[in-house]
Design a protein around this motif. Sequence first.
Motif, PDB file in Angstrom:
ATOM      1  N   PHE A 173     -47.160 -15.100  -6.444  1.00 15.41           N
ATOM      2  CA  PHE A 173     -47.419 -13.654  -6.449  1.00 15.41           C
ATOM      3  C   PHE A 173     -46.353 -12.921  -5.637  1.00 15.41           C
ATOM      4  N   HIS A 174     -46.086 -13.432  -4.453  1.00 12.17           N
ATOM      5  CA  HIS A 174     -45.086 -12.790  -3.591  1.00 12.17           C
ATOM      6  C   HIS A 174     -43.700 -12.783  -4.234  1.00 12.17           C
ATOM      7  N   HIS A 175     -43.387 -13.860  -4.940  1.00 14.58           N
ATOM      8  CA  HIS A 175     -42.077 -13.950  -5.593  1.00 14.58           C
ATOM      9  C   HIS A 175     -41.988 -12.980  -6.771  1.00 14.58           C
ATOM     10  N   LEU A 176     -43.029 -12.946  -7.608  1.00 16.39           N
ATOM     11  CA  LEU A 176     -42.995 -12.123  -8.807  1.00 16.39           C
ATOM     12  C   LEU A 176     -42.975 -10.628  -8.493  1.00 16.39           C
ATOM     13  N   PHE A 177     -43.757 -10.234  -7.482  1.00 15.08           N
ATOM     14  CA  PHE A 177     -43.886  -8.805  -7.197  1.00 15.08           C
ATOM     15  C   PHE A 177     -43.099  -8.376  -5.960  1.00 15.08           C
ATOM     16  N   GLU A 178     -42.359  -9.329  -5.403  1.00 12.07           N
ATOM     17  CA  GLU A 178     -41.472  -9.050  -4.266  1.00 12.07           C
ATOM     18  C   GLU A 178     -42.195  -8.270  -3.165  1.00 12.07           C
ATOM     19  N   CYS A 179     -43.381  -8.760  -2.880  1.00 10.19           N
ATOM     20  CA  CYS A 179     -44.206  -8.067  -1.894  1.00 10.19           C
ATOM     21  C   CYS A 179     -45.168  -9.069  -1.259  1.00 10.19           C
ATOM     22  N   GLU A 180     -45.104  -9.212   0.043  1.00 10.88           N
ATOM     23  CA  GLU A 180     -45.978 -10.162   0.739  1.00 10.88           C
ATOM     24  C   GLU A 180     -47.291  -9.477   1.106  1.00 10.88           C
ATOM     25  N   VAL A 181     -48.261  -9.669   0.235  1.00 10.18           N
ATOM     26  CA  VAL A 181     -49.557  -9.011   0.381  1.00 10.18           C
ATOM     27  C   VAL A 181     -50.579  -9.914   1.073  1.00 10.18           C
ATOM     28  N   PHE A 182     -50.471 -11.231   0.829  1.00 12.06           N
ATOM     29  CA  PHE A 182     -51.505 -12.158   1.270  1.00 12.06           C
ATOM     30  C   PHE A 182     -51.063 -13.050   2.433  1.00 12.06           C
ATOM     31  N   THR A 183     -52.053 -13.545   3.141  1.00  9.88           N
ATOM     32  CA  THR A 183     -51.829 -14.594   4.132  1.00  9.88           C
ATOM     33  C   THR A 183     -51.927 -15.935   3.423  1.00  9.88           C
ATOM     34  N   GLU A 184     -50.989 -16.807   3.662  1.00 11.14           N
ATOM     35  CA  GLU A 184     -51.010 -18.123   3.034  1.00 11.14           C
ATOM     36  C   GLU A 184     -51.998 -19.017   3.793  1.00 11.14           C
ATOM     37  N   PRO A 185     -53.073 -19.446   3.150  1.00 11.53           N
ATOM     38  CA  PRO A 185     -54.120 -20.181   3.865  1.00 11.53           C
ATOM     39  C   PRO A 185     -53.735 -21.631   4.160  1.00 11.53           C
ATOM     40  N   LYS A 186     -54.306 -22.147   5.222  1.00  9.11           N
ATOM     41  CA  LYS A 186     -54.132 -23.553   5.576  1.00  9.11           C
ATOM     42  C   LYS A 186     -55.489 -24.251   5.539  1.00  9.11           C
ATOM     43  N   GLU A 187     -55.466 -25.538   5.257  1.00  9.37           N
ATOM     44  CA  GLU A 187     -56.723 -26.274   5.273  1.00  9.37           C
ATOM     45  C   GLU A 187     -57.105 -26.617   6.706  1.00  9.37           C
ATOM     46  N   LEU A 188     -58.374 -26.556   6.970  1.00  3.70           N
ATOM     47  CA  LEU A 188     -58.901 -26.950   8.264  1.00  3.70           C
ATOM     48  C   LEU A 188     -59.758 -28.186   8.013  1.00  3.70           C
ATOM     49  N   LEU A 189     -59.096 -29.351   8.072  1.00  3.44           N
ATOM     50  CA  LEU A 189     -59.807 -30.590   7.781  1.00  3.44           C
ATOM     51  C   LEU A 189     -60.875 -30.818   8.834  1.00  3.44           C
ATOM     52  N   SER A 190     -62.089 -30.875   8.400  1.00  2.00           N
ATOM     53  CA  SER A 190     -63.206 -31.020   9.320  1.00  2.00           C
ATOM     54  C   SER A 190     -63.914 -32.339   9.074  1.00  2.00           C
ATOM     55  N   PRO A 191     -64.540 -32.895  10.106  1.00  2.00           N
ATOM     56  CA  PRO A 191     -65.292 -34.135   9.923  1.00  2.00           C
ATOM     57  C   PRO A 191     -66.470 -33.881   8.990  1.00  2.00           C
ATOM     58  N   THR A 192     -66.430 -34.469   7.822  1.00  2.00           N
ATOM     59  CA  THR A 192     -67.520 -34.275   6.859  1.00  2.00           C
ATOM     60  C   THR A 192     -68.125 -35.634   6.526  1.00  2.00           C
ATOM     61  N   PRO A 193     -69.020 -36.117   7.388  1.00  4.58           N
ATOM     62  CA  PRO A 193     -69.632 -37.425   7.141  1.00  4.58           C
ATOM     63  C   PRO A 193     -70.375 -37.445   5.814  1.00  4.58           C
ATOM     64  N   ARG A 194     -70.112 -38.461   5.040  1.00  6.56           N
ATOM     65  CA  ARG A 194     -70.773 -38.594   3.749  1.00  6.56           C
ATOM     66  C   ARG A 194     -72.070 -39.378   3.938  1.00  6.56           C
ATOM     67  N   LEU A 195     -73.164 -38.657   4.055  1.00  9.90           N
ATOM     68  CA  LEU A 195     -74.460 -39.289   4.264  1.00  9.90           C
ATOM     69  C   LEU A 195     -75.012 -39.751   2.923  1.00  9.90           C
ATOM     70  N   GLN A 196     -75.241 -41.046   2.829  1.00  9.40           N
ATOM     71  CA  GLN A 196     -75.774 -41.593   1.581  1.00  9.40           C
ATOM     72  C   GLN A 196     -77.233 -41.205   1.398  1.00  9.40           C
ATOM     73  N   GLY A 197     -77.645 -41.173   0.138  1.00 14.36           N
ATOM     74  CA  GLY A 197     -79.038 -40.906  -0.163  1.00 14.36           C
ATOM     75  C   GLY A 197     -79.901 -42.118   0.153  1.00 14.36           C
TER      76      GLY A 197
END
Length: 330
Positions: free
Chosen positions: A164-188
């Motif tokens: 988007f920034h390249h096509l419209f030559e305008c930096e409108v958005f913040t580029e998001p980063k992942e926040l890897l969080s401990p997500t324990p996979r609890l079995q059923g």
Amino acid sequence: MRIVSGMRPTGKLHLGHYLGVLKNWVKLQNENDCFFFVADWHALSTSYEDKLNLKKLTKELVKDWIAAGIDPEKSVLFVQSDIKEHAELYVLLNMITPLGWLERNPTYKDQLQQLEGKDIHTAGFLTYPVLQTSDIILYDAQAVPIGEDQRPHIEIAREIVRRFHHLFECEVFTEPKELLSPTPRLQGLDGRKMSKSYNNAIYLTDTKEEIWSKLRTAKTDPQRVKRTDPGDPEVCLVYDYHKEFSDEEMVQKVAEGCKTAAIGCVDCKKMCLESIERVLEPIRERREKLDEEYIDSVIENGNKKAKIVASKKMEAVNRAVFEIKCNIEN
């Protein structure tokens, strides 16, 4: 940081949701600017044929969030479909997102296999990551709490922002980063993934009696045929529950008791019941005090706050797209 995350309103929440998402949200809200939304449009991407009462399920979901510790005074709680800017940005981003990016998405391919019995060969399901991107960048999210399997979606979001920034030559958005969080996979309770569809889940709203009725059927070490047989706690489902809900002293006691046959499986399950109950009882009590009028007010207030941010962002987006004009402030 600005944190944005959502959850689909497809039914009652279980222990897996609590451990994998809600506990982390509660921690994040104390140190960050958090926007948590009910992803009702996302629910339609896979459950459009299920005739879900999304209005009712939305309120129940928000009630679960608050009962589990999400504070409307600290976090913005809102409903995706009530903020039409999500759809507006979704349409614009679909115009510039290459089809190949979506078709190569590993999560898309995995879901097609896992949900083989459902007709999800739809445009909505294929473009799910584009809507997710809209949800995130509309609020200038700096980070998104995810599990490892969601990393491809955040990478697609970053790629869309850059395009988007390249096509419209305008930096409108913040580029998001992942926040890897401990997500324990609890079995059923049957050893498979905890899921409503498998009928193997313990829900946040279950009473102590209901929990025990389910827990007593949980899989344990198959080698412990007799009460006097020693076992291996690491292959026992109930021990996994202990590690998530019991204190360190109890976990050690259970492990040693299993290995030496000092305690039986029934005793172990009763101890586990008490540990789970210490977590769920206050959640149930808080939930009982939440009436519909209060939940409606929380959603209304959250929607107003989200609308202010979303509408301002879309003004900048529309200037960039239709007027070829970049607002430096955005």
